[in-house]
Motif scaffolding. Sequence first.
Motif, PDB file in Angstrom:
ATOM      1  N   ARG A  94       0.830  -1.206   0.000  1.00  0.00           N
ATOM      2  CA  ARG A  94       0.000   0.000   0.000  1.00  0.00           C
ATOM      3  C   ARG A  94       0.870   1.264   0.000  1.00  0.00           C
ATOM      4  O   ARG A  94       0.627   2.207  -0.754  1.00  0.00           O
ATOM      5  CB  ARG A  94      -0.950  -0.012   1.192  1.00  0.00           C
ATOM      6  N   ARG A  95       1.906   1.267   0.823  1.00  0.00           N
ATOM      7  CA  ARG A  95       2.800   2.438   0.883  1.00  0.00           C
ATOM      8  C   ARG A  95       3.541   2.638  -0.434  1.00  0.00           C
ATOM      9  O   ARG A  95       3.744   3.768  -0.886  1.00  0.00           O
ATOM     10  CB  ARG A  95       3.790   2.279   2.028  1.00  0.00           C
ATOM     11  N   MET A  96       3.938   1.537  -1.053  1.00  0.00           N
ATOM     12  CA  MET A  96       4.640   1.648  -2.323  1.00  0.00           C
ATOM     13  C   MET A  96       3.702   2.072  -3.455  1.00  0.00           C
ATOM     14  O   MET A  96       4.115   2.769  -4.376  1.00  0.00           O
ATOM     15  CB  MET A  96       5.366   0.345  -2.630  1.00  0.00           C
ATOM     16  N   GLU A  97       2.443   1.664  -3.355  1.00  0.00           N
ATOM     17  CA  GLU A  97       1.439   2.155  -4.315  1.00  0.00           C
ATOM     18  C   GLU A  97       1.254   3.661  -4.137  1.00  0.00           C
ATOM     19  O   GLU A  97       1.158   4.397  -5.130  1.00  0.00           O
ATOM     20  CB  GLU A  97       0.097   1.460  -4.086  1.00  0.00           C
ATOM     21  N   ASP A  98       1.197   4.108  -2.883  1.00  0.00           N
ATOM     22  CA  ASP A  98       1.044   5.538  -2.600  1.00  0.00           C
ATOM     23  C   ASP A  98       2.193   6.355  -3.186  1.00  0.00           C
ATOM     24  O   ASP A  98       2.009   7.510  -3.562  1.00  0.00           O
ATOM     25  CB  ASP A  98       0.942   5.797  -1.096  1.00  0.00           C
ATOM     26  N   ARG A  99       3.377   5.748  -3.251  1.00  0.00           N
ATOM     27  CA  ARG A  99       4.551   6.419  -3.818  1.00  0.00           C
ATOM     28  C   ARG A  99       4.592   6.305  -5.340  1.00  0.00           C
ATOM     29  O   ARG A  99       5.484   6.818  -5.995  1.00  0.00           O
ATOM     30  CB  ARG A  99       5.841   5.800  -3.247  1.00  0.00           C
ATOM     31  N   ASN A 100       3.612   5.606  -5.916  1.00  0.00           N
ATOM     32  CA  ASN A 100       3.507   5.423  -7.361  1.00  0.00           C
ATOM     33  C   ASN A 100       4.645   4.557  -7.928  1.00  0.00           C
ATOM     34  O   ASN A 100       5.056   4.737  -9.066  1.00  0.00           O
ATOM     35  CB  ASN A 100       3.446   6.776  -8.069  1.00  0.00           C
ATOM     36  N   PHE A 101       5.137   3.607  -7.106  1.00  0.00           N
ATOM     37  CA  PHE A 101       6.198   2.706  -7.531  1.00  0.00           C
ATOM     38  C   PHE A 101       5.659   1.392  -8.083  1.00  0.00           C
ATOM     39  O   PHE A 101       6.284   0.770  -8.932  1.00  0.00           O
ATOM     40  CB  PHE A 101       7.139   2.377  -6.370  1.00  0.00           C
ATOM     41  N   ILE A 102       4.511   0.959  -7.586  1.00  0.00           N
ATOM     42  CA  ILE A 102       3.966  -0.343  -7.964  1.00  0.00           C
ATOM     43  C   ILE A 102       2.452  -0.246  -8.108  1.00  0.00           C
ATOM     44  O   ILE A 102       1.835   0.740  -7.700  1.00  0.00           O
ATOM     45  CB  ILE A 102       4.308  -1.438  -6.928  1.00  0.00           C
ATOM     46  N   TYR A 103       1.875  -1.296  -8.670  1.00  0.00           N
ATOM     47  CA  TYR A 103       0.418  -1.424  -8.677  1.00  0.00           C
ATOM     48  C   TYR A 103       0.070  -2.899  -8.517  1.00  0.00           C
ATOM     49  O   TYR A 103       0.880  -3.777  -8.801  1.00  0.00           O
ATOM     50  CB  TYR A 103      -0.213  -0.834  -9.946  1.00  0.00           C
ATOM     51  N   ARG A 104      -1.137  -3.131  -8.025  1.00  0.00           N
ATOM     52  CA  ARG A 104      -1.646  -4.495  -7.844  1.00  0.00           C
ATOM     53  C   ARG A 104      -2.710  -4.767  -8.885  1.00  0.00           C
ATOM     54  O   ARG A 104      -3.450  -3.865  -9.277  1.00  0.00           O
ATOM     55  CB  ARG A 104      -2.266  -4.657  -6.452  1.00  0.00           C
ATOM     56  N   LYS A 105      -2.781  -6.025  -9.272  1.00  0.00           N
ATOM     57  CA  LYS A 105      -3.785  -6.430 -10.251  1.00  0.00           C
ATOM     58  C   LYS A 105      -4.150  -7.878  -9.968  1.00  0.00           C
ATOM     59  O   LYS A 105      -3.284  -8.700  -9.661  1.00  0.00           O
ATOM     60  CB  LYS A 105      -3.201  -6.293 -11.667  1.00  0.00           C
ATOM     61  N   GLY A 106      -5.430  -8.184 -10.082  1.00  0.00           N
ATOM     62  CA  GLY A 106      -5.876  -9.558  -9.913  1.00  0.00           C
ATOM     63  C   GLY A 106      -5.328 -10.449 -11.007  1.00  0.00           C
ATOM     64  O   GLY A 106      -5.177 -10.018 -12.151  1.00  0.00           O
ATOM     65  N   ASP A 107      -5.026 -11.677 -10.646  1.00  0.00           N
ATOM     66  CA  ASP A 107      -4.541 -12.653 -11.609  1.00  0.00           C
ATOM     67  C   ASP A 107      -5.638 -12.917 -12.642  1.00  0.00           C
ATOM     68  O   ASP A 107      -6.819 -13.006 -12.298  1.00  0.00           O
ATOM     69  CB  ASP A 107      -4.170 -13.946 -10.877  1.00  0.00           C
ATOM     70  N   GLU A 108      -5.248 -13.039 -13.899  1.00  0.00           N
ATOM     71  CA  GLU A 108      -6.234 -13.228 -14.966  1.00  0.00           C
ATOM     72  C   GLU A 108      -6.948 -14.572 -14.877  1.00  0.00           C
ATOM     73  O   GLU A 108      -8.097 -14.696 -15.286  1.00  0.00           O
ATOM     74  CB  GLU A 108      -5.567 -13.060 -16.328  1.00  0.00           C
ATOM     75  N   LYS A 109      -6.288 -15.589 -14.336  1.00  0.00           N
ATOM     76  CA  LYS A 109      -6.873 -16.922 -14.263  1.00  0.00           C
ATOM     77  C   LYS A 109      -7.546 -17.196 -12.926  1.00  0.00           C
ATOM     78  O   LYS A 109      -8.483 -17.974 -12.853  1.00  0.00           O
ATOM     79  CB  LYS A 109      -5.810 -17.985 -14.535  1.00  0.00           C
ATOM     80  N   ILE A 133       5.721  -3.535 -11.064  1.00  0.00           N
ATOM     81  CA  ILE A 133       6.473  -2.292 -10.962  1.00  0.00           C
ATOM     82  C   ILE A 133       5.903  -1.292 -11.961  1.00  0.00           C
ATOM     83  O   ILE A 133       5.516  -1.683 -13.067  1.00  0.00           O
ATOM     84  CB  ILE A 133       7.965  -2.580 -11.235  1.00  0.00           C
ATOM     85  N   LYS A 134       5.838  -0.034 -11.578  1.00  0.00           N
ATOM     86  CA  LYS A 134       5.389   1.015 -12.492  1.00  0.00           C
ATOM     87  C   LYS A 134       6.616   1.647 -13.152  1.00  0.00           C
ATOM     88  O   LYS A 134       7.705   1.647 -12.584  1.00  0.00           O
ATOM     89  CB  LYS A 134       4.614   2.094 -11.732  1.00  0.00           C
ATOM     90  N   GLU A 135       6.418   2.179 -14.313  1.00  0.00           N
ATOM     91  CA  GLU A 135       7.522   2.820 -15.033  1.00  0.00           C
ATOM     92  C   GLU A 135       8.124   3.972 -14.226  1.00  0.00           C
ATOM     93  O   GLU A 135       9.311   4.245 -14.336  1.00  0.00           O
ATOM     94  CB  GLU A 135       7.061   3.300 -16.411  1.00  0.00           C
ATOM     95  N   GLU A 136       7.309   4.616 -13.401  1.00  0.00           N
ATOM     96  CA  GLU A 136       7.800   5.724 -12.575  1.00  0.00           C
ATOM     97  C   GLU A 136       8.880   5.288 -11.586  1.00  0.00           C
ATOM     98  O   GLU A 136       9.669   6.105 -11.121  1.00  0.00           O
ATOM     99  CB  GLU A 136       6.636   6.365 -11.795  1.00  0.00           C
ATOM    100  N   ALA A 137       8.924   4.003 -11.277  1.00  0.00           N
ATOM    101  CA  ALA A 137       9.925   3.490 -10.335  1.00  0.00           C
ATOM    102  C   ALA A 137      11.261   3.199 -11.010  1.00  0.00           C
ATOM    103  O   ALA A 137      12.283   3.100 -10.329  1.00  0.00           O
ATOM    104  CB  ALA A 137       9.407   2.228  -9.659  1.00  0.00           C
ATOM    105  N   ARG A 138      11.270   3.063 -12.297  1.00  0.00           N
ATOM    106  CA  ARG A 138      12.496   2.641 -12.994  1.00  0.00           C
ATOM    107  C   ARG A 138      13.667   3.613 -12.815  1.00  0.00           C
ATOM    108  O   ARG A 138      14.786   3.154 -12.563  1.00  0.00           O
ATOM    109  CB  ARG A 138      12.208   2.377 -14.459  1.00  0.00           C
ATOM    110  N   PRO A 139      13.477   4.935 -12.903  1.00  0.00           N
ATOM    111  CA  PRO A 139      14.616   5.828 -12.659  1.00  0.00           C
ATOM    112  C   PRO A 139      15.173   5.708 -11.233  1.00  0.00           C
ATOM    113  O   PRO A 139      16.383   5.766 -11.034  1.00  0.00           O
ATOM    114  CB  PRO A 139      14.045   7.236 -12.907  1.00  0.00           C
ATOM    115  N   VAL A 140      14.287   5.502 -10.274  1.00  0.00           N
ATOM    116  CA  VAL A 140      14.723   5.316  -8.894  1.00  0.00           C
ATOM    117  C   VAL A 140      15.540   4.031  -8.784  1.00  0.00           C
ATOM    118  O   VAL A 140      16.587   3.992  -8.120  1.00  0.00           O
ATOM    119  CB  VAL A 140      13.520   5.298  -7.921  1.00  0.00           C
TER     120      VAL A 140
END
Length: 141
Positions: free
Chosen positions: A71-86, A95-102
């Motif tokens: 949750r804290r890392m989502e708040d920092r815009n570093f990651i996101y969660r998604k339900g499994d497709e299956k 990981i979000k693209e915004e985290a890559r430079p960090v």
Amino acid sequence: MFDSDEQAIAVVLHDVANRLKVLIDKKVQPYKLTRIKWLALSLLEKRNGMTQTELAHELGVDGSAIARLVRRMEDRNFIYRKGDEKDRRIVRVYIKEEARPVLEDLKAISNDVSTEALRGLNAKEQEEFLNLLLVIRKNLV
């Protein structure tokens, strides 16, 4: 287990680990990150889409701790969660693209810490040291 001899392996390893933690904390402080968040980002960079359970296991934390961390890392815009497709019961972490430079900055910090910690050891000694630590870790699992 620990004896008073300051050269006992457990005492020295503990001291080295603590000194590394202090140095790493100091270097990542400008990013407002903790070692565990850094480790989580590094794990996700290698295995993007891990389940929260897998991430918790790799980090050595329980379910409630991983939920707070994510949750804290989502708040920092570093990651996101998604339900499994299956299987919608499974939550995957990406990981979000915004985290890559960090992450690139953190890799440079990691190299600096390694260089500082291993100063005085040649390349062969560094490789031998790592191999010995890996044997010790394997023995303790």
